[in-house]
Design an enzyme around this catalytic site. Structure first.
Site, PDB file in Angstrom:
ATOM      1  CG  ASN A   1      -2.387  -0.171   0.744  1.00 53.47           C
ATOM      2  OD1 ASN A   1      -2.349  -0.372  -0.203  1.00 53.47           O
ATOM      3  ND2 ASN A   1      -3.315  -0.670   2.057  1.00 53.47           N
TER       4      ASN A   1
ATOM      5  CG  HIS B   1       0.335 -10.114   4.528  1.00 54.23           C
ATOM      6  ND1 HIS B   1      -0.097 -10.237   5.811  1.00 54.23           N
ATOM      7  CD2 HIS B   1       0.083 -11.467   3.457  1.00 54.23           C
ATOM      8  CE1 HIS B   1      -0.450 -11.677   6.530  1.00 54.23           C
ATOM      9  NE2 HIS B   1      -0.402 -12.425   4.598  1.00 54.23           N
ATOM     10  CB  CYS B   2       0.332  -3.314   3.588  1.00 53.22           C
ATOM     11  SG  CYS B   2      -0.202  -2.881   5.462  1.00 53.22           S
ATOM     12  CG  ASN B   3       0.819  -6.871  -1.876  1.00 56.80           C
ATOM     13  OD1 ASN B   3      -0.389  -6.693  -3.055  1.00 56.80           O
ATOM     14  ND2 ASN B   3       1.861  -7.231  -1.970  1.00 56.80           N
TER      15      ASN B   3
END
Ligand SMILES: Cc1ncc(COP(=O)(O)O)c(C=O)c1O
Length: 484
Positions: free
Chosen positions: A152, A410-412
């Site tokens: 992100n 995981h911020c993806n």
């Protein structure tokens, strides 16, 4: 869902099984024996893991520090007097010298020529990426191209690009391995734009599914006029990044991911030619040589200091050199070998797990082998009926075995959306009327859309016993059913 536990009796049995599996593992992965130095370090530098019975498998989240790193840093601080750099007094000069030494050593570690690159210290990778976002000269007709697979903090740069009128394009990743289709990438790189500034961003290694995207894309993009931002945050802890062999314009790094301590330090490695393009939207203490209120003007400090706002994290920065020298003494290639042997074995074992009816327990996201991938193993668990176990519940159950895994996306979000098959229609509903939704309506809209996966990630202190215990944990779900 029942919580699986290991009793003393079956623990004894399990450990006997481990010896046999270890033997088979060493035969299948003979290179592992060349990494015995890391077993010694496990007993000296990371003894706390076994003393506390912890199985740490979250290296993509954060690396672990060696005890000697702490001792070296504490000795440095307790035996010297350091003041804020940016001055000419003795204590300040002593600190400046160490900060500059650390900067030089970062270049040396990544084999980057000081004529070509400079190191800007930041708080973390995100700080480095924000610096690019706010300073890259996006304008009308310009372009920001990025892969679906991105953290992100790289996705977030699109907000700067969009706000300045630049176009934003995503190149998708393709199932089953979740790699990028190179023909599609080249097509995107070849698309012409009216603007002169084009930035292409991708991760050297995915933090979601471990895929390594080729470093060969760097010249491919640069030859077509793109500046390249290589997000190296999850790549560098177990892979050699040699900046004399590849020449990305921007590279972001979080040091704690490589050697655990200190947190709060990262850097942007930037090619000096690319740095000339960056335009800072503001200035701050430390970033200017001269500023006037009356004349309403300022001069930016040349070099990295012009990008480092305020006082750098000066007492921590010498610990970066300590950490990098520690890694250098072990050898990054040795770490890589170790991580890949354990990764290969863990993937093989997880994929072999079957329920009695023959259906697989595990679905792996990313490559099922060690080709062009790192030690990040992202999976979901399914019951004999094919119902998915909630990854957050699994993470909690792993806690009971003192195993640290990480659940979520995981911020993806891009990698997760492709892996789990979320469509644009599925997700648009979460963003409709977003300014008018109450919190309860928001929760209803996103219900079922926050599903993630369970990530195990392997690092320099991982040993066979860690991955073995994780496989035992996974095995305990064979023939178990999801209870709704
Ligand atoms: C690939 C990747 N890029 C960027 C980041 C952001 O790092 P930080 O949170 O240290 O700024 C992470 C963190 O996990 C990451 O894995």
């Amino acid at each position: 869902m029942l919580s699986p536990t290991l009793t003393d009796a079956n623990l004894h049995f399990a450990l006997a099984g481990m010896e046999e599996d270890l033997k088979a593992f060493r035969q299948a992965y003979p290179a592992y024996d060349s990494t015995s130095k890391l077993d010694e370090l496990r007993n000296t530098e990371y003894a706390r893991l076994d003393r506390l019975g912890q199985v740490y498998l979250d290296y993509t989240g954060g690396g672990l520090y060696a005890e000697s790193q702490l001792r070296a840093h504490m000795a440095l601080l307790s035996e010297n007097v350091f003041g804020n750099p940016h001055s000419k007094n003795l204590t300040s000069l002593a600190m400046t010298q160490l900060v500059e030494r650390a900067r030089d050593y970062v270049l040396e570690f990544f084999n980057a020529s000081p004529d070509e690159y400079m190191v800007i210290f930041t708080q973390n990778s995100t700080g480095a990426l924000k610096l690019i976002g706010e300073s890259y000269p996006f304008g009308q007709g310009d372009h920001y191209l990025l892969t679906f697979d991105n953290h992100n903090s790289v996705n977030g740069i699109r907000e700067y690009a969009r706000s300045k009128g630049a176009a934003v394009t995503y190149v998708p990743v393709v199932l089953p391995d979740l790699r990028v289709d190179e023909a599609q990438l080249i097509q995107a790189l070849d698309t012409t734009h009216s603007g002169k500034n084009k930035l292409f961003a991708y991760p050297a290694q995915s933090n979601f599914k471990g895929v390594q995207h080729p470093l060969e894309w760097i010249p491919l993009a640069q030859d077509r006029g793109w500046d390249v931002l290589l997000d190296a945050a999850s790549f560098v802890p177990a892979n050699r990044l040699d900046l004399s062999r590849c020449h990305p314009d921007f590279v972001d790094i979080s040091f704690y991911k490589i050697f655990g301590y200190p947190t709060g330090t990262g850097c942007l490695l930037v090619r000096k030619t690319a740095a000339q393009k960056l335009w800072r939207p503001w200035y701050a203490g430390g970033t200017i040589t001269f500023s006037s209120v009356v004349a309403f003007d300022h001069y930016l400090t040349p070099g990295p200091a012009g990008f480092e706002d305020g006082t750098v994290n000066y007492l921590s920065i010498p610990a970066i050199e300590i950490g990098l020298r520690y890694i250098q003494a072990i050898g990054i290639d040795l770490i890589h070998t170790r991580v890949m042997c354990l990764t290969g074995w863990l993937i093989d074992r997880l994929l072999a797990l079957r329920h009695s009816n023959g259906s697989p327990l595990i679905r792996l996201y990313g490559p099922p082998n060690t080709y062009l991938r790192g030690g990040t193993i992202q999976v979901n668990y399914f019951d004999p009926n094919g119902c998915m176990f909630d990854s957050y519940a699994l993470e909690k159950l792993a806690n009971e075995q003192r195993i640290s895994l990480r659940a979520g996306c995981h911020c993806n979000p891009g990698a997760r959306e492709i892996a789990l098959g979320f469509t644009r229609e599925d997700l648009e509903v979460c963003f409709q009327d977003k300014d008018r939704l109450t919190f309860e309506q928001f929760l209803e809209a996103i219900s079922g859309k926050t599903t993630g996966a369970l990530r195990a990630s392997i690092g320099l202190a991982t040993n066979f016993s860690d991955v073995y215990k994780y496989v035992q944990f996974a095995e305990s779900f064979i023939d178990r059913y999801v209870v709704s």
